[in-house]
Write an enzyme that holds these catalytic residues in place. Structure first.
Site: not given
Length: 454
Positions: A425, A429
Site C-alpha cells: 500500500h 492505491d
C-alpha cells in the site's frame, strides 16, 4: 665381447637420442626398465643423463614420471549475485572412487541446492570443507586424483548352485507325550453335611497376572528437534522482512470459471495433439496477469528504499510458486507479455519438473516482477498471500467449488474461485489494486478480452 658391448651401447645411445627428438619409429613406447616423460600429456620435458658406457647399468636405470594434472582441486561454482554462501552436504568420502559427472557434494543455498559433480574419473583424496560447513563461490572443496578409467561397478554375487539334497532319513519315533500340566486346582469333594461357614466364591490363582506397562496406560509423549535448513531459514527471513517492510493490504474477488472450463474441455485434445502439452488453468491466469500488469504498470513497479525512487519495469517476469519437499520455490517465467498459452504451459512444465527433481538453478529464480501462488491445488478455499520482496504484489489462486450465484436475476450453480491480491500500500492505491484484480477476472472469465484488448 668388449667390441660387441660397445656396439650395443652405441646403438642404444642413438636410439635414445632419436626417441627424445621424436624420430623413434616405436612412437611413445618406452624401453624396458626406462620411464620417459615426453609427449603431449606432459607440458615440460624431463631430461635424463644416462651413462652409455655399460648397457647393463642402463638396463637397471629407472625414473618415475608424475603428471602435474594427476591431482586436481575442485572449487565451489560461482553463485548468483543474490547468493553469498551455502552449506555443504557430502555425498562421498575420502577414498571413494567416482566417475566423471558423478555428484560428490551438494551445496544448499538460500534459494536452491547446487550439485557439484566430479570433473573426471578418479579417487577422492581429501575433503577440504567439513560436512555442514559454509562456503562461498570459488572455495576449494576437495582434491581428486584422476584415474584413467571409471570405477568398475561391483558385480552381483553369484548365487551358489544348490547342493544335492540328501534323501531325508526316516523320521524317528515321536517321544511319548508329556504329562499334562495342571492349570486348575483339583475339585474339592462336597461334604455330606453343609458347612458351618460361608462357602468360598472362587479359588484365587496362585500367581498374579503381569501388570500392564505404565507407559502404555498413560501414552507416550515425546519431542525431537531438527535444524532448519538454509532454504527454510531464508524463507522465514524473507517473509518477516516483507512483513516488516511492506504495508500489506489484501483485496478479494471471485471468478466464474464456466467459460474457461468449457474452452478447456473443447480444445484440450487438439491442444495436446499439436503442442504435446496439457491445457491447464494456470496459463490463463498468467496471461491475464500479464495483461493486467500492462494496464496497471504501478503493480509491476517497486520502491527502491536506498534511493527513495520508484522503479518501473518495462518487462513482465512472473514468478510461479511451486511446493517441493524442501520448501517453497518461485521459478520465474520471463517476458510473459510475448508468450501465448502454449509457451506459458511449456515453461511451467519445464520449471515444475526441475523443481520436483531439485534441479533448479539459481538463475531460474532470480528476478521476477509479480508472483502467482496457487493454493487451490491443495484445496484452499480462501487465503491472503504474503508479498515476495522486492516485488510489490502477489496473486493468490484458490480451489474451484460449485456455488449458487445470481446470474441475470436467477440463481445458478457455477464453478467459482476466490482470488486474492496482496499489494504494497506504500506504492499501490486501493483503486489501482481493485482495478488490476478486476482486469484479471475479466480476462479469465472471457479470454476474448485479451484478443480484443479491452
Amino acid at each position: 665381447m668388449l667390441s660387441r658391448s660397445r656396439c650395443v651401447s652405441r646403438a642404444f645411445s642413438r636410439s635414445l637420442s632419436a626417441f627424445q627428438k621424436g624420430n623413434c619409429p616405436l612412437g611413445r613406447r618406452s624401453l624396458p626398465g626406462v620411464s620417459l616423460c615426453r609427449g603431449p600429456g606432459y607440458p615440460d620435458n624431463r631430461k635424463m643423463v644416462i651413462n652409455s658406457g655399460s648397457v647393463f647399468r642402463v638396463r637397471f636405470f629407472q625414473t618415475t614420471a608424475v603428471c602435474k594434472n594427476d591431482v586436481i582441486t575442485v572449487q565451489t561454482p560461482a553463485f548468483a549475485e543474490s547468493v553469498t554462501e551455502g552449506d555443504v552436504r557430502w555425498e562421498k568420502a575420502v577414498g571413494d572412487a567416482v566417475a566423471e559427472d558423478e555428484v560428490v557434494c551438494e551445496i544448499e543455498t538460500d534459494k536452491t541446492s547446487v550439485q557439484v559433480p566430479s570433473p573426471a574419473n578418479g579417487i577422492i583424496e581429501a575433503l577440504l570443507v567439513p560436512d555442514g560447513g559454509k562456503v562461498e563461490g570459488g572455495t576449494p572443496l576437495f582434491t581428486l586424483r584422476k584415474t584413467g578409467a571409471a570405477p568398475a561397478k561391483a558385480k552381483p554375487a553369484e548365487t551358489p548352485a544348490p547342493a544335492h539334497k540328501a534323501e531325508p532319513a526316516a523320521p524317528a519315533a515321536p517321544p511319548p507325550p508329556a504329562a499334562p500340566v495342571l492349570t486348575q486346582m483339583p475339585p474339592v469333594p462336597s461334604p455330606s453335611q453343609p458347612p458351618s461357614s460361608k462357602p468360598v466364591s472362587a479359588i484365587k490363582p496362585t500367581a498374579a497376572p503381569p501388570l500392564a506397562e505404565a507407559g502404555a496406560a498413560k501414552g507416550l509423549r515425546s519431542e525431537h528437534r531438527e535444524k532448519m535448513n538454509r532454504m527454510r531459514q531464508r524463507i522465514a527471513q524473507r517473509l518477516k522482512e516483507a512483513q516488516n517492510t511492506c504495508a500489506m493490504l489484501t483485496t478479494f474477488n471471485e471468478v466464474d470459471m464456466s467459460n474457461i472450463q468449457e474452452m478447456r474441455a473443447r480444445h484440450k485434445d487438439a491442444f495436446l495433439k499439436k503442442h504435446n502439452l496439457k491445457l491447464g488453468f494456470m496459463s490463463a491466469f498468467v496471461k491475464a496477469s500479464a495483461f493486467a500488469l500492462q494496464e496497471q504498470p504501478v503493480v509491476n513497479a517497486v520502491i527502491d528504499d536506498a534511493t527513495k525512487e520508484v522503479v518501473y519495469r518495462d518487462y513482465i517476469d512472473i514468478s510461479v510458486a511451486v511446493a517441493t519437499p524442501r520448501g517453497l520455490v518461485v521459478p520465474v517465467i520471463r517476458n510473459v507479455e510475448t508468450m501465448n498459452y502454449a509457451d506459458i504451459e511449456r515453461t511451467i512444465n519445464e520449471l515444475g519438473e526441475k523443481a520436483r527433481k531439485n534441479e533448479l538453478a539459481i538463475e531460474d529464480m532470480d528476478g521476477g516482477t509479480f508472483t502467482i501462488s496457487n493454493g487451490g491445488v491443495f484445496g484452499s478455499l480462501f487465503g491472503t498471500p504474503i508479498i515476495n520482496p522486492p516485488q510489490s504484489a502477489i496473486l493468490g489462486m484458490h480451489a474451484i467449488f460449485d456455488r449458487p450465484v445470481a446470474v441475470g436475476g436467477k440463481v445458478e450453480v457455477r464453478p467459482m474461485m476466490y482470488v486474492a491480491l496482496t499489494y504494497d500500500h506504500r506504492l499501490i492505491d486501493g483503486r489501482e489494486a481493485v482495478t488490476f484484480l478486476r482486469k484479471i477476472k475479466a480476462a479469465v472469465e472471457d479470454p476474448r478480452v485479451l484478443l480484443l484488448d479491452l
